[in-house]
Write an enzyme that holds these catalytic residues in place. Sequence first.
Site, PDB file in Angstrom:
ATOM      1  N   VAL A 191       0.824  -1.205   0.000  1.00  0.00           N
ATOM      2  CA  VAL A 191       0.000   0.000   0.000  1.00  0.00           C
ATOM      3  C   VAL A 191       0.861   1.258   0.000  1.00  0.00           C
ATOM      4  O   VAL A 191       0.640   2.186  -0.790  1.00  0.00           O
ATOM      5  CB  VAL A 191      -0.954   0.013   1.214  1.00  0.00           C
ATOM      6  CG1 VAL A 191      -1.749   1.315   1.268  1.00  0.00           C
ATOM      7  CG2 VAL A 191      -1.903  -1.173   1.157  1.00  0.00           C
TER       8      VAL A 191
ATOM      9  N   VAL B 253     -11.321   0.225   6.298  1.00  0.00           N
ATOM     10  CA  VAL B 253     -12.471  -0.657   6.073  1.00  0.00           C
ATOM     11  C   VAL B 253     -12.797  -0.698   4.586  1.00  0.00           C
ATOM     12  O   VAL B 253     -13.058   0.338   3.972  1.00  0.00           O
ATOM     13  CB  VAL B 253     -13.711  -0.182   6.849  1.00  0.00           C
ATOM     14  CG1 VAL B 253     -14.888  -1.111   6.585  1.00  0.00           C
ATOM     15  CG2 VAL B 253     -13.429  -0.113   8.343  1.00  0.00           C
TER      16      VAL B 253
ATOM     17  N   GLY C 270     -11.161  -1.243   1.752  1.00  0.00           N
ATOM     18  CA  GLY C 270     -10.292  -0.764   0.684  1.00  0.00           C
ATOM     19  C   GLY C 270     -10.754   0.500   0.007  1.00  0.00           C
ATOM     20  O   GLY C 270     -10.907   1.543   0.631  1.00  0.00           O
TER      21      GLY C 270
ATOM     22  N   ARG D 162      11.444  -0.591   7.492  1.00  0.00           N
ATOM     23  CA  ARG D 162      12.239  -1.506   8.311  1.00  0.00           C
ATOM     24  C   ARG D 162      13.476  -1.992   7.574  1.00  0.00           C
ATOM     25  O   ARG D 162      14.501  -2.278   8.192  1.00  0.00           O
ATOM     26  CB  ARG D 162      11.382  -2.707   8.731  1.00  0.00           C
ATOM     27  CG  ARG D 162      10.373  -2.400   9.821  1.00  0.00           C
ATOM     28  CD  ARG D 162       9.616  -3.641  10.235  1.00  0.00           C
ATOM     29  NE  ARG D 162       8.807  -4.171   9.146  1.00  0.00           N
ATOM     30  CZ  ARG D 162       8.079  -5.294   9.228  1.00  0.00           C
ATOM     31  NH1 ARG D 162       8.101  -6.008  10.337  1.00  0.00           N
ATOM     32  NH2 ARG D 162       7.356  -5.700   8.208  1.00  0.00           N
TER      33      ARG D 162
ATOM     34  N   GLU E 104      -3.040 -14.936   2.778  1.00  0.00           N
ATOM     35  CA  GLU E 104      -1.681 -14.909   3.309  1.00  0.00           C
ATOM     36  C   GLU E 104      -1.204 -16.332   3.600  1.00  0.00           C
ATOM     37  O   GLU E 104      -2.001 -17.273   3.659  1.00  0.00           O
ATOM     38  CB  GLU E 104      -1.650 -14.091   4.605  1.00  0.00           C
ATOM     39  CG  GLU E 104      -2.118 -12.658   4.461  1.00  0.00           C
ATOM     40  CD  GLU E 104      -1.102 -11.775   3.754  1.00  0.00           C
ATOM     41  OE1 GLU E 104       0.065 -12.213   3.618  1.00  0.00           O
ATOM     42  OE2 GLU E 104      -1.482 -10.680   3.318  1.00  0.00           O
TER      43      GLU E 104
ATOM     44  N   GLU F 190     -10.367   6.144   6.096  1.00  0.00           N
ATOM     45  CA  GLU F 190     -11.241   5.486   5.118  1.00  0.00           C
ATOM     46  C   GLU F 190     -10.686   4.137   4.675  1.00  0.00           C
ATOM     47  O   GLU F 190     -11.430   3.181   4.455  1.00  0.00           O
ATOM     48  CB  GLU F 190     -11.430   6.390   3.900  1.00  0.00           C
ATOM     49  CG  GLU F 190     -12.383   5.852   2.847  1.00  0.00           C
ATOM     50  CD  GLU F 190     -13.823   5.815   3.332  1.00  0.00           C
ATOM     51  OE1 GLU F 190     -14.384   4.712   3.436  1.00  0.00           O
ATOM     52  OE2 GLU F 190     -14.390   6.887   3.613  1.00  0.00           O
TER      53      GLU F 190
ATOM     54  N   LYS G  44     -13.150  -4.491  11.471  1.00  0.00           N
ATOM     55  CA  LYS G  44     -13.905  -3.589  10.603  1.00  0.00           C
ATOM     56  C   LYS G  44     -15.320  -3.384  11.124  1.00  0.00           C
ATOM     57  O   LYS G  44     -15.864  -2.277  11.053  1.00  0.00           O
ATOM     58  CB  LYS G  44     -13.919  -4.148   9.180  1.00  0.00           C
ATOM     59  CG  LYS G  44     -12.531  -4.195   8.545  1.00  0.00           C
ATOM     60  CD  LYS G  44     -12.519  -4.988   7.248  1.00  0.00           C
ATOM     61  CE  LYS G  44     -11.126  -5.044   6.648  1.00  0.00           C
ATOM     62  NZ  LYS G  44     -11.057  -5.878   5.428  1.00  0.00           N
TER      63      LYS G  44
END
Length: 430
Positions: free
Chosen positions: A17, A134, A136, A48, A192, A131, A207
């Site tokens: 993102v 929740v 996308g 990181r 994942e 925004e 959410k």
Amino acid sequence: MMRTRPLKVALLGCGVVGSEVARIMTTHADDLAARIGAPVELAGVAVRRPDRVREGIAPELITTDATALVKRGDLDVVVEVIGGIEPARSLISTAFAHGASVVSANKALLAQDGAALHAAAEEHGKDLYYEAAVAGAIPLIRPLRESLAGDKVNRVLGIVNGTTNFILDKMDTTGAGYQEALDEATALGYAEADPTADVEGFDAAAKAAILAGIAFHTRVRLDDVYREGMTEVTAADFASAKEMGCTIKLLAICERAADGNSVTARVHPAMIPLTHPLASVRGAYNAVFVESDAAGQLMFYGPGAGGAPTASAVLGDLVAVCRNRLNGATGPGESAYAALPVSPMGEVVTRYHISLDVADKPGVLAQVATVFAEHGVSIDTVRQQGKDGEASLVVVTHRASDAALVGTVEALRNLDTVRGVASIMRVEGE
């Protein structure tokens, strides 16, 4: 007239993102400046792993010291997309204290500590927008918080996790089992390596807490949300759903009680009629159905995750916060004036689909019906099939409380003629 001095933005996190946010800020810089009324400048990026190549980001902007970055004192906005509770919570609080507003996509943190973060933002006269936390790219929080601010929202019902919707959709349309559908979701990058947060409902529960708090002007924490995962959903459940003219979705459901004096928030698999708009939501898409007094029924639909869709929501917030900054104002903060109690799951009233393995002999149906009656649970329909001394009994109830249903099932397990409870599924959306 456009201001020439740029608004300075720091980015915490540069993963899927964050890198999209940085890319759009660079490639759409002129359009963003025109919409805001001033140019925006990426002033620093905290990561990181500093040695990773990040195309389009000047190396001198990269730092591993996120705390020093948010303490600079010359930042206008900090965008937090690192996720998790810490260090995100401390960094956001520090950003407020050093003069920056915050845009976040951190659903877990907002569900757990949203009230404290809002209080910190208000204390320092800064904005907290989220925004992207929740669903996308789907505009949802702003419509609930602003567009419906003059209305009374009674229910928010939605599919808010794309991974689980992809899995359940595959099970529905292809007849695949849970593990087979999960393996495909993993191979395609929807799930994942550790899918627990998605398939056990933790992601959707966070959410739901955020949505319920905004919709009902009440503080709802993650611990207030009932959560049930979808790992036990089987092909047989889908077959039963189809016989009822339904499909199965993992739903986040936030409701105001009929008397208006309490609210509930829950996440669990449920059968919904094929005629309901949410039943047609396929693949990894999200959709949220909102019911209010004046507006009636509204549905919000679109991609609920992914780098570019989530970055779109982040940039929308960034534009709004920057406009506020230029005007010396802040946008809407927390609205928790209603302070309604959150009722436990036992008080939730809904319909149920119960599948029982029973002995195939006379009197079984009468025994089962008696148990339901003794616990105040009214039966809508019953279907029984039997062969070679064994049978399946499918009961669909009228609306009943969760507590009454739990007591009913415990009593059914004690019957000699009931071999086991194959499945219990709530029926929603009617």
